[in-house]
Design a protein around this motif. Sequence first.
Motif, PDB file in Angstrom:
ATOM      1  N   UNK A 131       0.700   5.446   0.452  1.00  0.00           N
ATOM      2  CA  UNK A 131      -0.110   6.578   0.906  1.00  0.00           C
ATOM      3  C   UNK A 131       0.302   7.839   0.156  1.00  0.00           C
ATOM      4  N   UNK A 178       0.843  -1.206   0.000  1.00  0.00           N
ATOM      5  CA  UNK A 178       0.000   0.000   0.000  1.00  0.00           C
ATOM      6  C   UNK A 178       0.874   1.249   0.000  1.00  0.00           C
ATOM      7  N   UNK A 208     -13.211  15.028  -9.176  1.00  0.00           N
ATOM      8  CA  UNK A 208     -14.553  14.975  -8.574  1.00  0.00           C
ATOM      9  C   UNK A 208     -14.468  14.816  -7.069  1.00  0.00           C
ATOM     10  N   UNK A 209     -13.553  13.947  -6.618  1.00  0.00           N
ATOM     11  CA  UNK A 209     -13.404  13.746  -5.168  1.00  0.00           C
ATOM     12  C   UNK A 209     -12.977  15.042  -4.490  1.00  0.00           C
ATOM     13  N   UNK A 219       3.691  15.565   6.757  1.00  0.00           N
ATOM     14  CA  UNK A 219       2.978  14.926   5.662  1.00  0.00           C
ATOM     15  C   UNK A 219       1.666  14.352   6.186  1.00  0.00           C
ATOM     16  N   UNK A 220       0.575  14.903   5.734  1.00  0.00           N
ATOM     17  CA  UNK A 220      -0.738  14.446   6.181  1.00  0.00           C
ATOM     18  C   UNK A 220      -1.338  13.513   5.138  1.00  0.00           C
ATOM     19  N   UNK A 221      -1.945  12.439   5.611  1.00  0.00           N
ATOM     20  CA  UNK A 221      -2.568  11.442   4.740  1.00  0.00           C
ATOM     21  C   UNK A 221      -3.684  12.071   3.906  1.00  0.00           C
ATOM     22  N   UNK A 222      -3.703  11.760   2.621  1.00  0.00           N
ATOM     23  CA  UNK A 222      -4.765  12.242   1.745  1.00  0.00           C
ATOM     24  C   UNK A 222      -5.512  11.096   1.067  1.00  0.00           C
ATOM     25  N   UNK A 223      -4.783  10.039   0.726  1.00  0.00           N
ATOM     26  CA  UNK A 223      -5.405   8.972  -0.066  1.00  0.00           C
ATOM     27  C   UNK A 223      -4.500   7.754  -0.023  1.00  0.00           C
ATOM     28  N   UNK A 224      -5.073   6.550  -0.088  1.00  0.00           N
ATOM     29  CA  UNK A 224      -4.223   5.363  -0.175  1.00  0.00           C
ATOM     30  C   UNK A 224      -4.406   4.705  -1.536  1.00  0.00           C
ATOM     31  N   UNK A 228     -11.780  11.376 -11.793  1.00  0.00           N
ATOM     32  CA  UNK A 228     -12.267  10.902 -10.493  1.00  0.00           C
ATOM     33  C   UNK A 228     -11.587  11.653  -9.362  1.00  0.00           C
ATOM     34  N   UNK A 231     -14.943  17.125  -1.700  1.00  0.00           N
ATOM     35  CA  UNK A 231     -14.321  17.398  -0.396  1.00  0.00           C
ATOM     36  C   UNK A 231     -14.331  18.898  -0.109  1.00  0.00           C
TER      37      UNK A 231
END
Lengths: 103, 160
Positions: free
Chosen positions: B58, B56, B141-142, B71-76, B138, B146
């Motif tokens: 990130x 995975x 759009x996300x 570093x802040x999580x945005x998507x995996x 996509x 948000x």
Amino acid sequence: MFFTIGFVGMVVLCLGLGIALGLSPEMPSPAKQPEVRAPAPRSAFFGPEVAAAIEATRDPQAVALALALLERHVRQEQVAVESFILRPSLAPLRSRTSSPLVN
Amino acid sequence: MPALDSFERVDLFRGLPASGLEALAALGTPQHVDSGRILFELGTQAETFYVVQEGRIDLTMPIELFGHPEDAFMEEVNRGGMLGWSALVPPNHYTMSARVAVDGEVLAWKGAAVRELMARDKDLAVVLLDNLSAIVGQRLSRMQALWIRELQRTLSTKLK
């Protein structure tokens, strides 16, 4: 007479010098004034409780906690957004999550 | 050369003929990636894009915490997912950072090499660009959704 005036003048001079050097107990120096702290800026993103916790502690564990909260928040937001992607409508754009960062 | 059957679940390669898949496979390089490794960083020159085979990745964005950037999580991105599409799209700057979250394997392609392949094979280019448009669309759009959610929250708070 001249002696008296000279003595009084000397006393006034010493008092003035003492005040100027900050030696007088009645006149605290500016450096000793209690510090007036500006209120912390209100976070536009974090909720008040989380913002207060973040302000109170600034150590690596606090950073890790804040990042974990952020990740949880983003994941919850993404779940809400997925339903908008599948079926665009107003409801998923207004739905609330249980994220502590915004509640 | 990576196995073609692993391409079936890759969104970017959906609908490509076998010849196109073979041509792409010849350009891909498998890489083992360990947890914590940074694949690319926001704003840097985007030369390589990746498809996750195992593990995975990130995607993160910098956010200021306690006066320091983190570093802040945005998507995996999981198996079959693509990352680093900026390598195929001008101005070729990565728009997020990518950090390996779980050990695994990725396939890596040089964007320039794939663009050359697309210039030679227009049919392949059309399918690839269709898929790429869907992936980027996509993401857009996300992000729009948000942003609207955040705006809605702000309005609800301010206009009470």
